[in-house]
Design a protein around this motif. Structure first.
Motif, short mmCIF file in Angstrom:
data_model
loop_
_atom_site.label_atom_id
_atom_site.label_comp_id
_atom_site.label_asym_id
_atom_site.label_seq_id
_atom_site.Cartn_x
_atom_site.Cartn_y
_atom_site.Cartn_z
N ALA A 99 -13.71 7.72 3.55
CA ALA A 99 -12.78 6.68 4.00
C ALA A 99 -12.75 5.54 2.98
O ALA A 99 -11.67 5.05 2.61
N ILE A 100 -13.93 5.15 2.51
CA ILE A 100 -13.98 4.04 1.54
C ILE A 100 -13.34 4.46 0.22
O ILE A 100 -12.56 3.73 -0.38
N GLN A 101 -13.67 5.68 -0.18
CA GLN A 101 -13.14 6.18 -1.46
C GLN A 101 -11.61 6.23 -1.44
O GLN A 101 -10.95 5.81 -2.37
N VAL A 102 -11.04 6.76 -0.37
CA VAL A 102 -9.59 6.99 -0.35
C VAL A 102 -8.81 5.77 0.15
O VAL A 102 -7.76 5.44 -0.37
N PHE A 103 -9.34 5.11 1.18
CA PHE A 103 -8.57 4.01 1.81
C PHE A 103 -9.25 2.65 1.67
O PHE A 103 -8.79 1.68 2.28
N GLY A 104 -10.33 2.58 0.92
CA GLY A 104 -11.08 1.33 0.81
C GLY A 104 -10.27 0.22 0.16
O GLY A 104 -9.18 0.44 -0.38
N ILE A 105 -10.84 -0.97 0.16
CA ILE A 105 -10.11 -2.16 -0.28
C ILE A 105 -9.69 -2.08 -1.75
O ILE A 105 -8.64 -2.61 -2.13
N ALA A 106 -10.49 -1.40 -2.57
CA ALA A 106 -10.14 -1.33 -4.00
C ALA A 106 -8.81 -0.61 -4.18
O ALA A 106 -7.92 -1.08 -4.91
N ALA A 107 -8.67 0.52 -3.48
CA ALA A 107 -7.42 1.29 -3.58
C ALA A 107 -6.26 0.47 -3.04
O ALA A 107 -5.16 0.43 -3.63
N TYR A 108 -6.48 -0.22 -1.93
CA TYR A 108 -5.41 -1.02 -1.31
C TYR A 108 -4.97 -2.14 -2.25
O TYR A 108 -3.78 -2.36 -2.47
N LEU B 213 17.25 4.52 -0.86
CA LEU B 213 15.97 3.93 -0.47
C LEU B 213 14.80 4.35 -1.34
O LEU B 213 13.83 3.61 -1.48
N LEU B 214 14.91 5.53 -1.93
CA LEU B 214 13.78 6.04 -2.73
C LEU B 214 13.26 5.03 -3.75
O LEU B 214 12.05 4.75 -3.78
N PRO B 215 14.15 4.46 -4.58
CA PRO B 215 13.62 3.52 -5.58
C PRO B 215 13.09 2.22 -4.99
O PRO B 215 12.36 1.50 -5.65
N LYS B 216 13.41 1.96 -3.72
CA LYS B 216 12.96 0.70 -3.11
C LYS B 216 11.62 0.87 -2.38
O LYS B 216 11.05 -0.09 -1.89
N THR B 217 11.20 2.13 -2.22
CA THR B 217 10.08 2.39 -1.30
C THR B 217 8.74 2.58 -2.00
O THR B 217 8.63 3.29 -2.99
N THR B 218 7.72 1.94 -1.42
CA THR B 218 6.34 2.06 -1.91
C THR B 218 5.48 2.44 -0.72
O THR B 218 5.70 1.93 0.38
N ILE B 219 4.49 3.29 -0.96
CA ILE B 219 3.57 3.59 0.15
C ILE B 219 2.25 2.87 -0.09
O ILE B 219 1.61 3.06 -1.13
N ILE B 220 1.89 2.05 0.85
CA ILE B 220 0.59 1.37 0.78
C ILE B 220 -0.14 1.65 2.11
O ILE B 220 0.14 1.02 3.13
N PRO B 221 -1.05 2.62 2.10
CA PRO B 221 -1.74 2.94 3.37
C PRO B 221 -2.65 1.79 3.80
O PRO B 221 -3.06 0.98 2.98
N GLU C 205 -5.20 -2.44 -5.44
CA GLU C 205 -4.50 -1.97 -6.63
C GLU C 205 -3.04 -1.66 -6.29
O GLU C 205 -2.12 -2.05 -7.01
N LYS C 206 -2.84 -1.00 -5.16
CA LYS C 206 -1.45 -0.67 -4.75
C LYS C 206 -0.66 -1.95 -4.46
O LYS C 206 0.50 -2.07 -4.86
N LEU C 207 -1.30 -2.87 -3.79
CA LEU C 207 -0.60 -4.13 -3.45
C LEU C 207 -0.29 -4.93 -4.72
O LEU C 207 0.79 -5.51 -4.86
N ARG C 208 -1.25 -4.93 -5.65
CA ARG C 208 -1.04 -5.68 -6.89
C ARG C 208 0.16 -5.12 -7.65
O ARG C 208 1.03 -5.86 -8.11
N MET C 209 0.22 -3.80 -7.73
CA MET C 209 1.34 -3.15 -8.43
C MET C 209 2.66 -3.51 -7.74
O MET C 209 3.65 -3.82 -8.39
N PHE C 210 2.63 -3.45 -6.44
CA PHE C 210 3.85 -3.74 -5.67
C PHE C 210 4.31 -5.18 -5.89
O PHE C 210 5.47 -5.44 -6.22
#
Ligand SMILES: CC(=O)N[C@H]1[C@@H](O[C@@H]2[C@H](O)[C@H](OP(=O)(O)O)[C@@H](O)[C@H](O)[C@H]2O)O[C@H](CO)[C@@H](O)[C@@H]1O
Ligand SMILES: O=c1ccn([C@@H]2O[C@H](COP(=O)(O)OP(=O)(O)O)[C@@H](O)[C@H]2O)c(=O)[nH]1
Length: 520
Positions: A385-394, A186-194, A396-401
């Motif tokens: 909250a904005i810095q760590v979990f704000g939409i920009a961070a989200y 599962l490790l290579p299949k898993t991504t964390i997107i908070p 970017e993670k979603l785009r990569m995924f």
């Protein structure tokens, strides 16, 4: 193919102009309140709409179905059984899964997928495995979003193995959700997107007015401090009782402390027992209760401190993040994702060991006794909250995924076989059985192209007229031979049959060779 039409690798991307179709399966769609998992799924849908033609599949009409339509997303109601024992990692989960597969809804799911022809399927939460299993069987890529932490039991690895088997991609919302899934497969299949949120949709300019209005409605004066508890549904695991134990002590110590409970009590006996703490100390007039508020921006601004005392390992704990977004100090039990959130936002001091009511008391007591710290912690939380979990961070993670997704157009199986004797051609939504090996080969098919599918898939589709039949065979053999040939065709279809045929050919070839060398 990359899911971003103009961004991927290879020529396929340049050729494909339309968006791939994604079916997203929500395990629930509450008509009266929205849970974190539903909210987060809808949030993800909104973010995926520019890239995918999203279709939300819900078990019934409800709030997120309505909200999805508001985003221009098609919604389909399709009832699909859930498997809660998978999340709880109970010993009987596999038996229960087999039981679910005997339900009509399971057969209908195949027809549904086959008709919808999605390029990719996303199933939301651990308790919703059937869409993943059915899609994988039809060779449709599967994303499985894991919103909760599978319970630790002697069977946790079986739950993880099932997810590994049927998910091509796993998205966890925290380290806590990913922890039981840290297997080599599962490790290579898993991504964390908070989780994240749409800040503008919460209309921050309205917060001061909302605070005033809501506090007036509740009869809370400016000088009073409102300590909030919020959960979509209220039951033991969400720790209201611990909140109440803390609250009554705080109430007696701080005359300006008031308390707000927000949530839908699904266990009324439990809820009443919680309120008994206040009744017993004659403090009921210091408490307010609201069953559910869809517009959370009208609620959080009224609060001064948010307490999230979950007793269960939270997958994330959206209410704690929301408290921070609204600029409040947030005191939590360090249950699963809540501890991670506290660490990530510099709130380790406000993370209390799970079950430690005195710990909750001491944090809230300190904040109420120090107005400057209370304000400063709230302000810091809003920024972090904005810095760590704000939409920009989200994003970017979603785009990569998404850019890493391998998506192929749905290609329905053409030739299928279940555990039974017959090979079928799937034509125009009908299954047409082959009457004989001859008719199968005559139609130009190869045994290696026969796809093994669950019997439920065979049972789910209407049957059409047979292809070929006895005639094709009777020209060549007696009825006895015919029976054994048909047996070979049906039993051997797929790899076994092909191997046997190869072996036969091989034997014939070497016999011929031997004869030739002898005669030569
Ligand atoms: C307890 C937990 O891990 N909560 C997560 C999760 O939330 C819900 C949970 O899995 C519910 O199960 P149950 O009814 O058996 O308690 C689901 O029914 C809810 O729909 C889920 O929302 O997901 C949240 C994120 O989306 C997460 O923040 C929360 O900690
Ligand atoms: O009156 C309410 C109470 C709760 N919520 C939402 O319900 C979600 C609860 O999510 P959480 O992750 O905290 O827990 P879950 O209920 O999903 O386990 C949060 O987004 C809350 O904002 C809401 O919209 N209105």
């Amino acid at each position: 193919m990359s899911a971003y039409p103009f961004e991927g690798r290879g020529t396929a991307c340049r050729l494909k102009q339309s968006k791939p179709k994604m079916l997203l399966f929500s395990h629930i769609c509450s008509p009266k309140y929205v849970t974190g998992a539903e909210k987060l799924l809808l949030f993800m849908v909104r973010e995926l709409v520019p890239t995918f033609t999203c279709v939300l599949v819900v078990p019934n009409e409800g709030i997120i179905a309505e909200q999805a339509r508001g985003l221009g997303v098609a919604v389909i109601v399709q009832e699909i059984p859930l498997l809660v024992s998978l999340y709880l990692a109970l010993p009987h989960m596999m038996n229960e899964l087999e039981e679910k597969k005997r339900e009509k809804a399971w057969r209908e799911l195949f027809v549904f997928l086959h008709r919808q022809k999605p390029d990719i399927v996303l199933t939301n939460t651990v308790v919703h495995p059937l869409p993943a299993i059915a899609a994988k069987t039809l060779e449709i890529p599967v994303i499985w979003t894991i919103m909760e932490t599978i319970r630790e039991t002697p069977h946790t690895h079986e739950a993880a193995a099932l997810i590994e088997q049927y998910a091509d991609y796993v998205v966890g919302i925290s380290e806590s959700t990913a922890a039981p899934l840290r297997t080599p497969g599962l490790l290579p299949k898993t991504t964390i997107i908070p989780p994240s949120w749409d800040h503008a949709a919460l209309s921050p300019v309205s917060w001061p007015v909302n605070r005033m209005n809501r506090r007036r409605q509740f009869g809370i004066s400016d000088g009073q401090r409102l300590i909030g508890y919020i959960s979509s549904s209220i039951f033991e695991a969400k720790g209201l009782q611990h909140f109440m134990e803390m609250a009554v002590d705080i109430a007696e110590r701080h005359p300006h402390a008031m308390f707000l409970i927000v949530g839908n009590p699904v266990d009324t006996g439990y809820f009443e027992r919680c309120l008994d703490h206040a009744r017993g100390r004659n403090l009921m007039e210091r408490f307010r209760w609201l069953r559910f508020e869809e517009q959370i921006e009208t609620i959080y601004p009224a609060m001064d401190i948010v307490v999230v005392p979950s007793l269960t390992v939270e997958g994330f704990g959206m209410t704690a993040l929301e408290g921070m977004v609204f600029g409040k100090p947030v005191v939590v039990y360090g249950s699963g994702g809540l501890a991670e959130l506290g660490e990530a936002t510099g709130n380790a001091d406000y993370v209390v060991p799970t079950g430690d009511v005195d710990g909750l008391f001491s944090r809230v007591n300190a904040l109420l006794g120090d107005e400057r710290t209370l304000q400063a912690v709230g302000e810091r939380n809003a920024a972090t909250a904005i810095q760590v979990f704000g939409i920009a961070a989200y994003r970017e993670k979603l785009r990569m995924f998404v850019s890493g997704l391998a998506i192929r157009s749905y290609s329905p199986p053409r030739l299928v076989r279940g555990t039974g004797m017959t090979v079928y051609a799937l034509q125009d939504g009908e299954l047409r059985p082959f009457g004989s090996e001859g008719s199968f080969l005559h139609a130009g098919h190869r045994f290696e192209d026969v796809r093994l599918v669950p019997d439920e898939f065979i049972a789910s589709l209407p049957q059409g007229p047979p292809i070929g039949g006895d005639n094709a065979l009777s020209r060549r053999s007696t009825s006895k031979r015919r029976r054994s040939r048909r047996k070979r065709l049906t039993r051997g279809a797929g790899r076994g049959m092909v191997q046997r045929r190869h072996r036969q050919q091989e034997r014939r070839r070497s016999r011929r060779k031997r004869r030739m060398t002898r005669s030569g």
